[in-house]
Design an enzyme around this catalytic site. Structure first.
Site, PDB file in Angstrom:
ATOM      1  N   ASP A  80     -11.806   5.017  -5.171  1.00  0.00           N
ATOM      2  CA  ASP A  80     -11.819   6.423  -4.997  1.00  0.00           C
ATOM      3  C   ASP A  80     -12.048   7.108  -6.278  1.00  0.00           C
ATOM      4  O   ASP A  80     -11.381   6.627  -7.201  1.00  0.00           O
ATOM      5  CB  ASP A  80     -11.104   7.085  -4.135  1.00  0.00           C
ATOM      6  CG  ASP A  80      -9.427   7.059  -4.739  1.00  0.00           C
ATOM      7  OD1 ASP A  80      -9.036   6.328  -5.013  1.00  0.00           O
ATOM      8  OD2 ASP A  80      -8.723   8.122  -4.594  1.00  0.00           O
ATOM      9  N   GLU A 141      -5.868   6.681  -4.003  1.00  0.00           N
ATOM     10  CA  GLU A 141      -5.121   6.760  -5.091  1.00  0.00           C
ATOM     11  C   GLU A 141      -5.087   8.206  -5.775  1.00  0.00           C
ATOM     12  O   GLU A 141      -4.116   8.544  -6.048  1.00  0.00           O
ATOM     13  CB  GLU A 141      -5.711   5.820  -6.270  1.00  0.00           C
ATOM     14  CG  GLU A 141      -4.437   5.470  -7.280  1.00  0.00           C
ATOM     15  CD  GLU A 141      -4.395   6.614  -8.602  1.00  0.00           C
ATOM     16  OE1 GLU A 141      -3.634   6.632  -9.467  1.00  0.00           O
ATOM     17  OE2 GLU A 141      -5.677   7.440  -8.461  1.00  0.00           O
TER      18      GLU A 141
END
Length: 373
Positions: A80, A141
């Site tokens: 991400d 994350e």
């Protein structure tokens, strides 16, 4: 052995896939296909049901092609990105890869993923010896390490790990990173008309400000920090504010120091509440654990040897930030975070030097070769 042009094109391909945190489905499907095509067994875990993100974590496993390899190791990066991360247009400017300036680049952390995929391609092309290797590509994350914190049990069997998710040049070894506490405080006051009868009110803004003025914040010592990140309250100038919501954090390499800082901040709120005859609701949550390695640890020694083997100088660093490495250490798998050369992360000026991307790939290959013996 690294194919520089292939690596650059792979990195550009990955960053052009939209994957802002929480919306990882498209990139997850592409990564599953790429790892599978390289001959790895690929599993997407069940973390999506707990995180609410667009995909689960990916665990890709390459079985050993040698007998009695030293250890099972894993590499990790996250799929991400932060915002603005849609319609990224990567460009090569001299020795750097950059965005067009309207978005982030996404080197954080697709540089790590590109380096891993290219390393695997090299291993396959040259039939290099290797032990069992796993690759953990996480979601979420950037939204609080949600993917790694919700990793499905039993899928990762590795004994040591290497996260490629730190800024700074290839050669930096993050050997220590803090635990973090997320702190919430609701300061209660009493509303009244600010012009007619202000003496009947209790300004929650005044109470909160008084508390914060008594706190030690910023750099507490070389291992501890604290910060007030959000302060919200009030609706109109003619009303005494009756509620303020505060979001804060504290971090420390040492758990006892973190708890001491939390208690200090709580006491400041309690004393302010007592002074103004009101009350404060105070809560905190430990977001992830700290980790700390020394130069004597075998994991650090092995990483240093690998860095020296690719012509770089290893440098041991203490970080003030958290990463998936914190979570994995908390799960009992010794993991260091490594510099990958990304610069100006989380901004539209983000960039990465092509040479750093190249060296990161070399480092992955060297670590794999070392652990195949």
């Amino acid at each position: 052995m690294v194919n520089r042009e292939r690596l650059i094109e792979l990195f550009k391909e990955l960053v052009m896939v939209d994957s802002e945190t929480g919306h990882e489905r498209a990139i997850a499907d592409i990564l599953k296909k790429k790892f599978s095509e390289l001959g790895l067994e690929v599993v997407e875990d069940d973390s999506m049901v707990r995180t609410g993100h667009g995909a689960g974590n990916i665990i890709a496993t390459l079985e050993a092609n040698v007998e009695n390899a030293a250890k099972v190791i894993y590499f990790t990066s996250h799929m991400d990105t932060v915002t603005p991360g849609k319609a990224i247009k990567p460009e090569v400017e001299g020795e750097y890869i950059v965005s067009d300036g309207t978005t982030i680049l996404g080197a954080d952390d697709k540089a790590g993923i590109a380096a891993m995929l290219e390393a695997l391609a090299v291993i396959k092309e040259y039939n290099l010896s290797h032990g069992k290797i796993q690759f953990l590509i996480t979601v979420g994350e950037e939204s609080g390490l949600k993917g790694s914190k919700n990793l499905q049990e039993g899928l990762l069997q590795s004994e040591y790990g290497f996260a490629f998710d730190s800024n700074g040049p290839v050669g930096n070894i993050i050997v220590a990173a803090p635990t973090q506490a997320r702190i919430s405080a609701t300061v209660h006051g009493r509303s009244a008309h600010a012009g007619v009868n202000p003496e009947d009110g209790i300004s929650a803004i005044q109470v909160a400000s008084y508390a914060i003025s008594k706190m030690k914040l910023g750099r507490i010592d070389n291992e501890t920090t604290a910060n007030i990140g959000r302060f919200e309250g009030g609706k109109a100038t003619n009303v005494v504010c009756d509620r303020v919501d505060i979001l804060a954090e504290a971090r420390s390499i040492k758990e006892e120091k973190l708890l001491r800082q939390i208690e200090h901040m709580k006491n400041a709120f309690d004393q302010a509440a007592q002074h103004f005859s009101t009350n404060v609701d105070f809560t905190y949550e430990i977001m992830y654990p700290a980790f700390h390695f020394s130069e004597a640890d075998i994991l650090v020694q092995n990483v240093k040897k690998a860095i020296e083997a690719i012509g770089r100088e290893p440098k041991l660093i203490t970080s003030g930030g958290g990463s998936d490495a914190n979570v994995m250490n908390g799960l009992g798998i010794p993991t260091v975070n490594l510099g990958i050369g990304m610069e100006n992360i989380h901004t539209t000026s983000e960039r990465i030097a092509i040479e750093e991307l190249f060296k990161a790939t070399e480092l992955i290959i060297q670590l794999i070769r070392q652990y195949s013996k």
